[in-house]
Write a protein that holds these residues in place. Sequence first.
Motif, PDB file in Angstrom:
ATOM      1  N   ARG A  91      45.088  25.274  39.776  1.00  0.00           N
ATOM      2  CA  ARG A  91      45.368  23.856  39.504  1.00  0.00           C
ATOM      3  C   ARG A  91      44.088  23.077  39.235  1.00  0.00           C
ATOM      4  NH1 ARG A  91      49.780  21.883  43.991  1.00  0.00           N
ATOM      5  NH2 ARG A  91      51.642  22.513  42.868  1.00  0.00           N
ATOM      6  N   SER A  92      42.990  23.504  39.805  1.00  0.00           N
ATOM      7  CA  SER A  92      41.732  22.781  39.640  1.00  0.00           C
ATOM      8  C   SER A  92      41.040  23.111  38.316  1.00  0.00           C
ATOM      9  CB  SER A  92      40.789  23.092  40.807  1.00  0.00           C
ATOM     10  OG  SER A  92      40.318  24.422  40.717  1.00  0.00           O
ATOM     11  N   LYS A  93      41.574  24.069  37.548  1.00  0.00           N
ATOM     12  CA  LYS A  93      40.977  24.446  36.264  1.00  0.00           C
ATOM     13  C   LYS A  93      41.766  23.838  35.113  1.00  0.00           C
ATOM     14  CE  LYS A  93      39.105  28.912  37.429  1.00  0.00           C
ATOM     15  NZ  LYS A  93      38.321  29.866  36.697  1.00  0.00           N
ATOM     16  N   ASP A  94      41.049  23.546  34.030  1.00  0.00           N
ATOM     17  CA  ASP A  94      41.767  23.164  32.824  1.00  0.00           C
ATOM     18  C   ASP A  94      42.026  24.426  31.993  1.00  0.00           C
ATOM     19  OD1 ASP A  94      39.463  23.799  31.293  1.00  0.00           O
ATOM     20  OD2 ASP A  94      38.773  21.732  31.303  1.00  0.00           O
ATOM     21  N   GLY A  95      42.806  24.299  30.940  1.00  0.00           N
ATOM     22  CA  GLY A  95      43.199  25.444  30.131  1.00  0.00           C
ATOM     23  C   GLY A  95      42.024  26.178  29.512  1.00  0.00           C
ATOM     24  N   LEU A  96      41.039  25.438  29.012  1.00  0.00           N
ATOM     25  CA  LEU A  96      39.882  26.063  28.390  1.00  0.00           C
ATOM     26  C   LEU A  96      39.060  26.855  29.402  1.00  0.00           C
ATOM     27  CD1 LEU A  96      38.332  26.472  25.782  1.00  0.00           C
ATOM     28  CD2 LEU A  96      37.075  24.361  26.266  1.00  0.00           C
ATOM     29  N   ALA A  97      38.872  26.292  30.578  1.00  0.00           N
ATOM     30  CA  ALA A  97      38.135  27.006  31.632  1.00  0.00           C
ATOM     31  C   ALA A  97      38.878  28.283  32.033  1.00  0.00           C
ATOM     32  CB  ALA A  97      37.937  26.106  32.847  1.00  0.00           C
ATOM     33  N   PHE A  98      40.202  28.214  32.118  1.00  0.00           N
ATOM     34  CA  PHE A  98      40.982  29.407  32.460  1.00  0.00           C
ATOM     35  C   PHE A  98      40.806  30.491  31.399  1.00  0.00           C
ATOM     36  CE2 PHE A  98      44.860  31.936  32.107  1.00  0.00           C
ATOM     37  CZ  PHE A  98      44.867  32.524  33.364  1.00  0.00           C
ATOM     38  N   LEU A  99      40.907  30.119  30.125  1.00  0.00           N
ATOM     39  CA  LEU A  99      40.729  31.104  29.047  1.00  0.00           C
ATOM     40  C   LEU A  99      39.355  31.757  29.109  1.00  0.00           C
ATOM     41  CD1 LEU A  99      42.283  29.289  25.955  1.00  0.00           C
ATOM     42  CD2 LEU A  99      43.167  31.324  27.101  1.00  0.00           C
ATOM     43  N   MET A 100      38.324  30.944  29.291  1.00  0.00           N
ATOM     44  CA  MET A 100      36.961  31.469  29.265  1.00  0.00           C
ATOM     45  C   MET A 100      36.557  32.169  30.556  1.00  0.00           C
ATOM     46  SD  MET A 100      34.960  28.630  27.110  1.00  0.00           S
ATOM     47  CE  MET A 100      35.326  28.390  25.394  1.00  0.00           C
ATOM     48  N   ASP A 101      37.012  31.666  31.702  1.00  0.00           N
ATOM     49  CA  ASP A 101      36.596  32.243  32.987  1.00  0.00           C
ATOM     50  C   ASP A 101      37.447  33.437  33.410  1.00  0.00           C
ATOM     51  OD1 ASP A 101      34.782  30.188  33.049  1.00  0.00           O
ATOM     52  OD2 ASP A 101      35.855  29.027  34.561  1.00  0.00           O
ATOM     53  N   GLU A 102      38.713  33.412  33.080  1.00  0.00           N
ATOM     54  CA  GLU A 102      39.632  34.440  33.579  1.00  0.00           C
ATOM     55  C   GLU A 102      40.027  35.441  32.499  1.00  0.00           C
ATOM     56  OE1 GLU A 102      40.260  34.582  36.782  1.00  0.00           O
ATOM     57  OE2 GLU A 102      39.455  32.627  37.317  1.00  0.00           O
ATOM     58  N   LEU A 103      40.662  34.971  31.436  1.00  0.00           N
ATOM     59  CA  LEU A 103      41.212  35.898  30.439  1.00  0.00           C
ATOM     60  C   LEU A 103      40.139  36.624  29.631  1.00  0.00           C
ATOM     61  CD1 LEU A 103      44.316  34.016  28.993  1.00  0.00           C
ATOM     62  CD2 LEU A 103      44.235  35.779  30.746  1.00  0.00           C
ATOM     63  N   LEU A 104      39.132  35.913  29.193  1.00  0.00           N
ATOM     64  CA  LEU A 104      38.118  36.519  28.327  1.00  0.00           C
ATOM     65  C   LEU A 104      37.339  37.629  29.026  1.00  0.00           C
ATOM     66  CD1 LEU A 104      36.945  36.323  25.492  1.00  0.00           C
ATOM     67  CD2 LEU A 104      35.276  34.683  26.362  1.00  0.00           C
ATOM     68  N   TRP A 105      37.186  37.550  30.345  1.00  0.00           N
ATOM     69  CA  TRP A 105      36.353  38.505  31.071  1.00  0.00           C
ATOM     70  C   TRP A 105      37.143  39.547  31.856  1.00  0.00           C
ATOM     71  CZ3 TRP A 105      31.663  38.828  29.431  1.00  0.00           C
ATOM     72  CH2 TRP A 105      31.087  37.724  28.822  1.00  0.00           C
ATOM     73  N   LEU A 106      38.412  39.729  31.529  1.00  0.00           N
ATOM     74  CA  LEU A 106      39.189  40.774  32.208  1.00  0.00           C
ATOM     75  C   LEU A 106      38.618  42.142  31.881  1.00  0.00           C
ATOM     76  CD1 LEU A 106      42.877  39.642  31.638  1.00  0.00           C
ATOM     77  CD2 LEU A 106      41.627  39.646  33.781  1.00  0.00           C
ATOM     78  N   HIS A 107      38.329  42.922  32.889  1.00  0.00           N
ATOM     79  CA  HIS A 107      37.788  44.260  32.678  1.00  0.00           C
ATOM     80  C   HIS A 107      38.890  45.194  32.194  1.00  0.00           C
ATOM     81  CE1 HIS A 107      33.925  43.280  34.364  1.00  0.00           C
ATOM     82  NE2 HIS A 107      34.540  42.685  35.380  1.00  0.00           N
ATOM     83  N   GLY A 108      38.595  45.969  31.164  1.00  0.00           N
ATOM     84  CA  GLY A 108      39.540  46.950  30.662  1.00  0.00           C
ATOM     85  C   GLY A 108      40.714  46.360  29.893  1.00  0.00           C
TER      86      GLY A 108
END
Length: 120
Positions: A91-108
Amino acid sequence: MTGSVELKRAVMVCGLDDDPLMYELFEGVLYNRNYFFYLEHGILCLRHVRKVEQPDHLQLYVDGESGGLQLAKNVQREIMEVVTEMIERLRSKDGLAFLMDELLWLHGRTHIELNLVKTK
């Protein structure tokens, strides 16, 4: 934790892909009436669910047939605590931060296809 996340314990019925007459029950927590978090062998999963409308089964939900997400591996804490903490963090993240911090750096991960641009 602030306790602002409203979760309740529930059970989800999920049919097995290879046998339409077999079902599994999963205990977990419900968020916002349609989102069910559960642990399966230490993996935190999320599925979209629909409520079963039967007076004898007030907290029974059926898999919404939309597939699911694996959110974390090797979870060894109580599910209510883990889900509350995760929802508050997201909830504390915006959509862009989620894309860049979480999805883009998923291992494998393989290529992820999103449809974020709306056509007129």
